[in-house]
Design a protein around this motif. Sequence first.
Motif, PDB file in Angstrom:
ATOM      1  N   ALA A   4       8.853  -2.216  16.338  1.00 32.03           N
ATOM      2  CA  ALA A   4       9.664  -3.205  15.460  1.00 32.03           C
ATOM      3  C   ALA A   4      10.817  -2.179  14.853  1.00 32.03           C
ATOM      4  O   ALA A   4      11.910  -2.871  14.590  1.00 32.03           O
ATOM      5  CB  ALA A   4       8.965  -4.138  14.517  1.00 32.03           C
ATOM      6  N   LEU A   5      10.288  -1.364  14.053  1.00 33.27           N
ATOM      7  CA  LEU A   5      11.213  -0.356  13.308  1.00 33.27           C
ATOM      8  C   LEU A   5      12.338   0.482  14.296  1.00 33.27           C
ATOM      9  O   LEU A   5      13.471   0.426  13.989  1.00 33.27           O
ATOM     10  CB  LEU A   5      10.602   0.797  12.615  1.00 33.27           C
ATOM     11  CG  LEU A   5      11.463   1.846  11.928  1.00 33.27           C
ATOM     12  CD1 LEU A   5      12.138   1.055  10.951  1.00 33.27           C
ATOM     13  CD2 LEU A   5      10.470   2.787  11.152  1.00 33.27           C
ATOM     14  N   ALA A  52      10.438   1.879   6.417  1.00 29.78           N
ATOM     15  CA  ALA A  52       9.223   1.294   6.461  1.00 29.78           C
ATOM     16  C   ALA A  52       9.188   0.539   7.511  1.00 29.78           C
ATOM     17  O   ALA A  52       9.903  -0.039   8.247  1.00 29.78           O
ATOM     18  CB  ALA A  52       8.981   0.273   4.997  1.00 29.78           C
ATOM     19  N   VAL A  53       7.761   0.543   8.163  1.00 34.19           N
ATOM     20  CA  VAL A  53       7.636   0.004   9.413  1.00 34.19           C
ATOM     21  C   VAL A  53       7.330  -1.649   9.564  1.00 34.19           C
ATOM     22  O   VAL A  53       7.280  -2.302  10.457  1.00 34.19           O
ATOM     23  CB  VAL A  53       6.389   0.667  10.045  1.00 34.19           C
ATOM     24  CG1 VAL A  53       6.476   2.225  10.268  1.00 34.19           C
ATOM     25  CG2 VAL A  53       4.981   0.223   9.221  1.00 34.19           C
ATOM     26  N   GLY A  95       5.389  -5.503   4.406  1.00 31.65           N
ATOM     27  CA  GLY A  95       4.191  -5.072   3.340  1.00 31.65           C
ATOM     28  C   GLY A  95       4.429  -3.571   2.895  1.00 31.65           C
ATOM     29  O   GLY A  95       4.698  -3.401   1.671  1.00 31.65           O
ATOM     30  N   THR A  96       5.070  -2.817   3.841  1.00 32.74           N
ATOM     31  CA  THR A  96       5.229  -1.414   3.529  1.00 32.74           C
ATOM     32  C   THR A  96       6.413  -1.370   2.573  1.00 32.74           C
ATOM     33  O   THR A  96       6.355  -0.527   1.584  1.00 32.74           O
ATOM     34  CB  THR A  96       5.271  -0.571   4.655  1.00 32.74           C
ATOM     35  OG1 THR A  96       4.144  -0.485   5.294  1.00 32.74           O
ATOM     36  CG2 THR A  96       5.381   0.997   4.345  1.00 32.74           C
ATOM     37  N   ALA A  97       7.706  -2.012   2.954  1.00 34.69           N
ATOM     38  CA  ALA A  97       8.875  -2.246   2.397  1.00 34.69           C
ATOM     39  C   ALA A  97       8.653  -2.649   0.821  1.00 34.69           C
ATOM     40  O   ALA A  97       9.040  -2.269  -0.067  1.00 34.69           O
ATOM     41  CB  ALA A  97       9.833  -2.983   3.091  1.00 34.69           C
ATOM     42  N   SER A  98       7.701  -4.050   0.828  1.00 35.73           N
ATOM     43  CA  SER A  98       7.410  -4.332  -0.594  1.00 35.73           C
ATOM     44  C   SER A  98       6.681  -3.274  -1.437  1.00 35.73           C
ATOM     45  O   SER A  98       6.833  -3.088  -2.697  1.00 35.73           O
ATOM     46  CB  SER A  98       6.496  -5.660  -0.333  1.00 35.73           C
ATOM     47  OG  SER A  98       6.133  -6.112  -1.682  1.00 35.73           O
ATOM     48  N   ALA A  99       5.776  -2.487  -0.874  1.00 31.61           N
ATOM     49  CA  ALA A  99       5.105  -1.811  -1.596  1.00 31.61           C
ATOM     50  C   ALA A  99       6.140  -0.466  -2.162  1.00 31.61           C
ATOM     51  O   ALA A  99       5.853  -0.128  -3.307  1.00 31.61           O
ATOM     52  CB  ALA A  99       3.969  -0.820  -0.728  1.00 31.61           C
ATOM     53  N   ILE A 119       4.429   4.638   7.139  1.00 34.57           N
ATOM     54  CA  ILE A 119       3.635   3.892   8.144  1.00 34.57           C
ATOM     55  C   ILE A 119       2.953   2.689   7.592  1.00 34.57           C
ATOM     56  O   ILE A 119       2.812   1.747   8.365  1.00 34.57           O
ATOM     57  CB  ILE A 119       2.812   4.882   8.850  1.00 34.57           C
ATOM     58  CG1 ILE A 119       3.440   6.089   9.798  1.00 34.57           C
ATOM     59  CG2 ILE A 119       1.943   4.242   9.800  1.00 34.57           C
ATOM     60  CD1 ILE A 119       4.588   5.224  10.731  1.00 34.57           C
ATOM     61  N   SER A 120       2.545   2.877   6.396  1.00 38.49           N
ATOM     62  CA  SER A 120       1.582   1.496   5.787  1.00 38.49           C
ATOM     63  C   SER A 120       2.026   1.657   4.342  1.00 38.49           C
ATOM     64  O   SER A 120       2.358   2.480   3.709  1.00 38.49           O
ATOM     65  CB  SER A 120       0.238   1.737   6.195  1.00 38.49           C
ATOM     66  OG  SER A 120      -0.207   2.860   5.501  1.00 38.49           O
TER      67      SER A 120
END
Length: 251
Positions: free
Chosen positions: A112-113, A84-85, A88-92, A60-61
Amino acid sequence: MSRGLVDACILLTRPAGQAAALGRMLASRGALVLQRPTLAIEPLPVQAPPTRKPDWVVFISPNAVRYGLPALAGSGLVAGAVAAVGPGTASALNQAGVTVTVAPIRGGGAEALLAEPAFDPAPGQRVLIIRGEGGRRRLQAPLQARGVILEELAVYRRMPAACRLDVPDDWLAVQLDAAVVTSVAGLQGLLAMATPAALEWVMDAALVVVSERVAAAARQAGWVAVTVADGADDTALLAALEQALERQKDD
């Protein structure tokens, strides 16, 4: 370099350690950056993860990544499809070595997801959601309506920052141009921790937020100049700040 950022005073309010990259981006463009977290993030006691492997794991984050991956270590649960939502979450996840199956390229959030065609859990499939305690549950109901089997793992909580918004006298002497707030809880924390002088200083500034929900809460609290970023990632926030400062210049 955007002339709108040169010598602009900008307040960042994300939890400690989560605004550093944006602060560096702004400083490199000539802005004066003040960081005062309005929330603290605390890990929750580790819960036992599900024993049955899900078809999808959804983070979620970035905080869900930070605290969720250790909780899932050794379980093998993130070896399949991972969503990932937002970027930023995808990058993490990518930085942690986890391959992301699908994430919105711009913007972010549950809607969006759900709009991504590649995120397509079928009826009867299992989806594990890694999230914080509380918060809005905009992803769960649409998935349940599809007949998806949901499991959830809460791995962190948001707490009010245990301090006041003490603004240095030399900052109070300079107009604050913009502030960034990324959640309703963060906005509430800012309002609660601000001294009267700091509150007046902050509310005279343009406000950049990450959703219409936060924008509505800010306007209700008294902000007039509110800009909604396209997402919660640093690139989207930087673009929104530039837009907000350009609007200020035109007014």
